[in-house]
Design a protein around this motif. Structure first.
Motif, short mmCIF file in Angstrom:
data_model
loop_
_atom_site.label_atom_id
_atom_site.label_comp_id
_atom_site.label_asym_id
_atom_site.label_seq_id
_atom_site.Cartn_x
_atom_site.Cartn_y
_atom_site.Cartn_z
N LEU A 58 19.56 -37.13 -5.42
CA LEU A 58 19.41 -36.95 -7.06
C LEU A 58 19.62 -35.46 -7.43
O LEU A 58 20.68 -35.54 -8.26
N CYS A 59 19.98 -34.55 -6.36
CA CYS A 59 19.91 -32.85 -7.20
C CYS A 59 21.10 -32.51 -6.71
O CYS A 59 21.62 -32.34 -7.91
N GLU A 60 21.74 -33.59 -6.40
CA GLU A 60 23.10 -32.73 -6.12
C GLU A 60 23.99 -34.20 -6.52
O GLU A 60 24.87 -33.39 -7.42
N ARG A 107 18.97 -32.72 -15.74
CA ARG A 107 19.30 -33.87 -15.09
C ARG A 107 18.70 -34.67 -14.24
O ARG A 107 18.28 -35.82 -13.71
N LEU A 108 18.03 -33.06 -13.03
CA LEU A 108 17.33 -33.88 -11.40
C LEU A 108 16.28 -34.52 -12.87
O LEU A 108 15.22 -35.39 -11.91
N ALA A 109 15.17 -33.84 -13.56
CA ALA A 109 14.42 -34.51 -14.14
C ALA A 109 14.40 -36.24 -14.64
O ALA A 109 13.74 -36.80 -14.00
N GLU A 152 26.37 -33.90 -11.70
CA GLU A 152 27.56 -33.93 -13.42
C GLU A 152 27.87 -33.06 -14.62
O GLU A 152 28.25 -33.87 -15.72
N ILE A 153 27.46 -31.22 -13.96
CA ILE A 153 28.03 -30.95 -14.88
C ILE A 153 28.95 -29.77 -14.76
O ILE A 153 28.75 -28.56 -15.03
N THR A 154 28.51 -29.35 -13.53
CA THR A 154 30.37 -28.92 -12.22
C THR A 154 30.88 -29.02 -11.63
O THR A 154 29.82 -30.64 -10.61
#
Length: 420
Positions: free
Chosen positions: A332-334, A398-400, A339-341
């Motif tokens: 999920l972190c990946e 996003r991770l949250a 999503e942003i880079t």
């Protein structure tokens, strides 16, 4: 609405309040540290959160949700003496900005309870790193920690008593674990890997295990002028050979090995070294790899001592097993970063973090790193590009969101156990 620029402004304001020309001075329980916590509390006043200290002295800001299950977002405001302006506090103020965004999006009532935590004395003013999180995890030994002293001779017990914290009750902080659904943490990398790869953000696989020992090599002191080179039992020569060899075997097996402190005796210019005492710190994400590094050290020590007519003795300084983070949260972190880079990488953390203690307590955990310029940390020159700092706040946000949905799914699915 998420405002990473506000996080950057708050970090600069914190630096202005708690740093001098030598760097950050937010050592736990000192005046600048109190100023840092007061500044954080100021930012929390107008938010619909409750703020409290747990029995170990960790500070929590809690936003109640529809579910009692909790998402924790954490960091630490304390620093080492003459430290960097981002280490630890980026985590807290980025988490604060995520908390604000969650409040705005859900009208102050998210589906899962969200808690922002400032862990107490992460840096180890008294030589015990991760104090607050180890109290929560249950790995703190209060009796053993009580008599630990800082460089001025103040004991941990005395410092905590001055804060109104009873060290004997610190483990009661662990009661909070019962409702923890996941823990996420953002941190500067403190190393050069992301910069080397030209990446702003990375996914942390876990924290490396550590083997740390003090080694004493004993040879024979002799006159520097009258003792031929081939007749010496030079304890320092053993260290010289070992120091060169450890780079070879560590490159072969992975991980890192560091000889960080060396003391020789008699320590005079006119004598062959009769005794050499040094520290060896070894780190690896794989338990077998860590064991191999230490086995190689002992094997080479024995060989070089035999060849040089010396003996050696070992005393243990510190040991902690590798702590892998939760595989689903790593994924999920990946996703959140991508999503942003455009690209990212997965990497281990050599330094320890509060996230490791939370993971050891059985709470599903993951960290993300943001690039450190020059790989510097615990140094007044520590820095990260402002664009990357703001990107890291967005990634944590996003991770949250990913973690909130993940917690809901874990605890709503019959018989589903979130632990790996």
């Amino acid at each position: 609405m998420l405002d990473p620029q506000r996080t950057l402004a708050e970090l600069k304001a914190l630096r202005a309040r708690t740093a001098d020309e030598h760097g950050a001075q937010r050592v736990a329980y000192t005046v600048p540290w109190h100023a840092a916590r007061a500044f954080l509390r100021e930012q929390l006043v107008d938010l619909p959160v409750s703020v409290e200290l747990d029995p170990a002295g960790n500070l929590w800001a809690t936003l109640p949700g529809e579910s009692e299950q909790e998402l924790w977002i954490g960091g630490h405001l304390d620093s080492v003496p003459n430290g960097g302006w981002l280490d630890g506090c980026l985590n807290v103020f980025a988490g604060l900005e995520v908390l604000r965004r969650v409040i705005g999006e859900y009208g102050g009532r998210p589906p899962v309870t969200v808690r922002l935590v400032d862990w107490a004395d992460e840096e180890g003013r008294f030589g015990h790193s991760l104090y607050g999180s180890s109290a929560l995890s249950g790995h703190l030994d209060p009796e053993g920690a009580a008599s630990l002293t800082d460089r001025d001779g103040v004991t941990m017990r005395e410092a905590l008593q001055a804060e109104g914290i009873h060290l004997g009750r610190a483990l009661e902080a662990g009661q909070a674990r019962q409702r923890a659904g996941a823990y996420i943490e953002l941190h500067i990398e403190q190393g050069p890997v992301l910069e080397h790869h030209g990446l702003p953000l990375g996914v942390v696989l876990g924290t490396c295990g550590v083997e740390r020992h003090r080694i004493t090599v004993t040879g024979r002191a002799a006159h520097a002028g009258s003792t031929p080179m081939n007749a010496r039992q030079d304890a320092l020569l053993v260290l010289g050979r070992l120091s060169q060899a450890l780079y070879t075997w560590t490159a072969t097996h992975g991980g890192v090995s560091t000889i960080g402190s060396v003391i020789t005796a008699p320590g005079i210019a006119t004598s062959v070294v009769g005794q050499c005492e040094f520290t060896l710190d070894q780190r690896h994400l794989d338990p077998a790899g860590l064991a191999t590094l230490w086995a190689e050290a002992q094997r080479n020590l024995a060989r070089f001592c035999k060849e040089g007519g010396c003996t050696f003795a070992v005393s243990d300084l510190f040991r902690i097993e590798p702590v892998p983070f939760h595989p689903e949260l790593i994924d999920l972190c990946e996703q959140a970063i991508l999503e942003i880079t455009p690209s990212t990488m997965r990497l281990p953390s050599g330094p320890l973090h509060d996230a490791a203690e939370v993971a050891r307590a059985g709470v599903p955990t993951v960290m993300l790193f943001v690039q450190s310029l020059g790989g510097l940390s615990h140094n007044a020159a520590e820095d990260t590009r402002e664009a990357d700092l703001m990107l890291s706040v967005r990634a944590l946000d996003r991770l949250a969101d990913q973690a909130l949905a993940w917690i809901e799914a874990q605890f709503s699915a019959p018989g589903r156990n979130p632990m790996p």
